[in-house]
Design an enzyme around this catalytic site. Sequence first.
Site, mmCIF file in Angstrom:
data_model
loop_
_atom_site.group_PDB
_atom_site.id
_atom_site.type_symbol
_atom_site.label_atom_id
_atom_site.label_comp_id
_atom_site.label_asym_id
_atom_site.label_seq_id
_atom_site.Cartn_x
_atom_site.Cartn_y
_atom_site.Cartn_z
ATOM 1 N N HIS A 37 0.833 -1.203 0.000
ATOM 2 C CA HIS A 37 0.000 0.000 0.000
ATOM 3 C C HIS A 37 0.865 1.250 0.000
ATOM 4 O O HIS A 37 1.406 1.651 1.032
ATOM 5 C CB HIS A 37 -0.925 0.022 1.216
ATOM 6 C CG HIS A 37 -2.052 0.997 1.086
ATOM 7 N ND1 HIS A 37 -3.269 0.654 0.533
ATOM 8 C CD2 HIS A 37 -2.145 2.301 1.422
ATOM 9 C CE1 HIS A 37 -4.072 1.707 0.549
ATOM 10 N NE2 HIS A 37 -3.400 2.726 1.082
ATOM 11 N N HIS A 39 1.328 5.220 -2.427
ATOM 12 C CA HIS A 39 0.747 6.117 -3.433
ATOM 13 C C HIS A 39 1.849 6.904 -4.125
ATOM 14 O O HIS A 39 2.799 7.360 -3.468
ATOM 15 C CB HIS A 39 -0.219 7.110 -2.790
ATOM 16 C CG HIS A 39 -1.252 6.492 -1.909
ATOM 17 N ND1 HIS A 39 -2.284 5.725 -2.397
ATOM 18 C CD2 HIS A 39 -1.409 6.535 -0.558
ATOM 19 C CE1 HIS A 39 -3.043 5.327 -1.397
ATOM 20 N NE2 HIS A 39 -2.523 5.799 -0.270
ATOM 21 N N TYR A 55 -7.367 17.218 0.012
ATOM 22 C CA TYR A 55 -6.016 17.544 0.463
ATOM 23 C C TYR A 55 -5.117 17.707 -0.749
ATOM 24 O O TYR A 55 -5.455 17.287 -1.864
ATOM 25 C CB TYR A 55 -5.460 16.457 1.394
ATOM 26 C CG TYR A 55 -5.246 15.114 0.730
ATOM 27 C CD1 TYR A 55 -4.035 14.797 0.112
ATOM 28 C CD2 TYR A 55 -6.245 14.147 0.727
ATOM 29 C CE1 TYR A 55 -3.835 13.575 -0.503
ATOM 30 C CE2 TYR A 55 -6.048 12.919 0.118
ATOM 31 C CZ TYR A 55 -4.850 12.630 -0.496
ATOM 32 O OH TYR A 55 -4.648 11.417 -1.105
ATOM 33 N N ARG A 130 -10.216 0.322 -6.608
ATOM 34 C CA ARG A 130 -10.432 0.901 -5.286
ATOM 35 C C ARG A 130 -11.748 1.671 -5.272
ATOM 36 O O ARG A 130 -12.035 2.455 -6.186
ATOM 37 C CB ARG A 130 -9.285 1.848 -4.935
ATOM 38 C CG ARG A 130 -9.303 2.335 -3.499
ATOM 39 C CD ARG A 130 -8.275 3.419 -3.266
ATOM 40 N NE ARG A 130 -7.940 3.541 -1.846
ATOM 41 C CZ ARG A 130 -7.390 4.611 -1.300
ATOM 42 N NH1 ARG A 130 -7.110 5.674 -2.052
ATOM 43 N NH2 ARG A 130 -7.117 4.645 -0.011
ATOM 44 N N ASP A 257 1.852 2.584 3.577
ATOM 45 C CA ASP A 257 0.933 3.712 3.417
ATOM 46 C C ASP A 257 1.694 4.986 3.035
ATOM 47 O O ASP A 257 1.198 6.099 3.217
ATOM 48 C CB ASP A 257 0.106 3.938 4.683
ATOM 49 C CG ASP A 257 -1.094 4.852 4.473
ATOM 50 O OD1 ASP A 257 -1.598 4.916 3.334
ATOM 51 O OD2 ASP A 257 -1.527 5.500 5.445
#
Length: 301
Positions: A37, A39, A55, A130, A257
């Site tokens: 996980h 990004h 954001y 997702r 993350d």
Amino acid sequence: MLKTLESNPNNPPLCQAPDQALKKPGLVLDEHACDCHAHICGPAALYPYSSKRIYTPPDALLPQYRALLNHLGIERAVLVQPSIYADDNRALLAALKEDPLHLRGIAVVDWEISEQDLEKMHHAGIRGVRCNIVDLAEAKGVLPIMKLRYLADKIAPLGWHIEFLMHVNEFPALDQTLRNFPVPVVLGHLGYLKTSLGVNDPGFQGLLSLMREERAWVKLTGPYRISSQDRPPYSDTNPFAHALLDANSHQVVWGTDWPHVMVNSFMPNDADLLDLLNTWVPEPALRKQVLSTNPARLYQF
């Protein structure tokens, strides 16, 4: 220091950047370890963010992320489409193209996406879609189940899954709702419920039931998003991690993350987050399963 752009209500707050220090974790990882996980954000000048985002991240680019993985000893990674891009997957697909052997992706798609476009995505390394249930839920505790089933039927022939961003405590009948779902589901952040709710929360117990039936997977990610503690070791997450592993250790994966968007307090270092596995998964054989074997099966490495 966290910056905000409060003077312009049309410009969402700028996120804190990840900790840049490359610390060595205490863990020495086995071959094929996978961060499930993360990004990629940016370059913003090349891939503009959605005007509906809540954001604004600083650029968090593939070279920076690969340097982190190399330092941690992680060979593989799964890049998840961040909400800032909505269903514009160009930045994600560009990153996957750089390393198709070691990278997989989770995209966000339109409900009406064609089978041909899904096939193209599969060849590009996408292995699931997702759905942001935090924003999509029709009402608290109610999933848009007809739309989700429609999408699941489309992706099932590819062996994909649906990854939900959701708070399981808001869905006390989760196991009943998803028991006959056409594809597996994946949930992040240990179920994404505050630790103060406890492991006996009905939604969390429903998630455990789905895991026992091999219908759901869970990512050991984002302990700082659910803990009442403001920095590692986030010991109040331990009962949740152990309950998930006890339910079905074959349905658990792990992730950083990175770049930890919307963390408004202490920014943890990724080496410290990795070392939480010493407590969550102390047995080396089981840790190898969570870090290597399970991701290879879920993401078709």
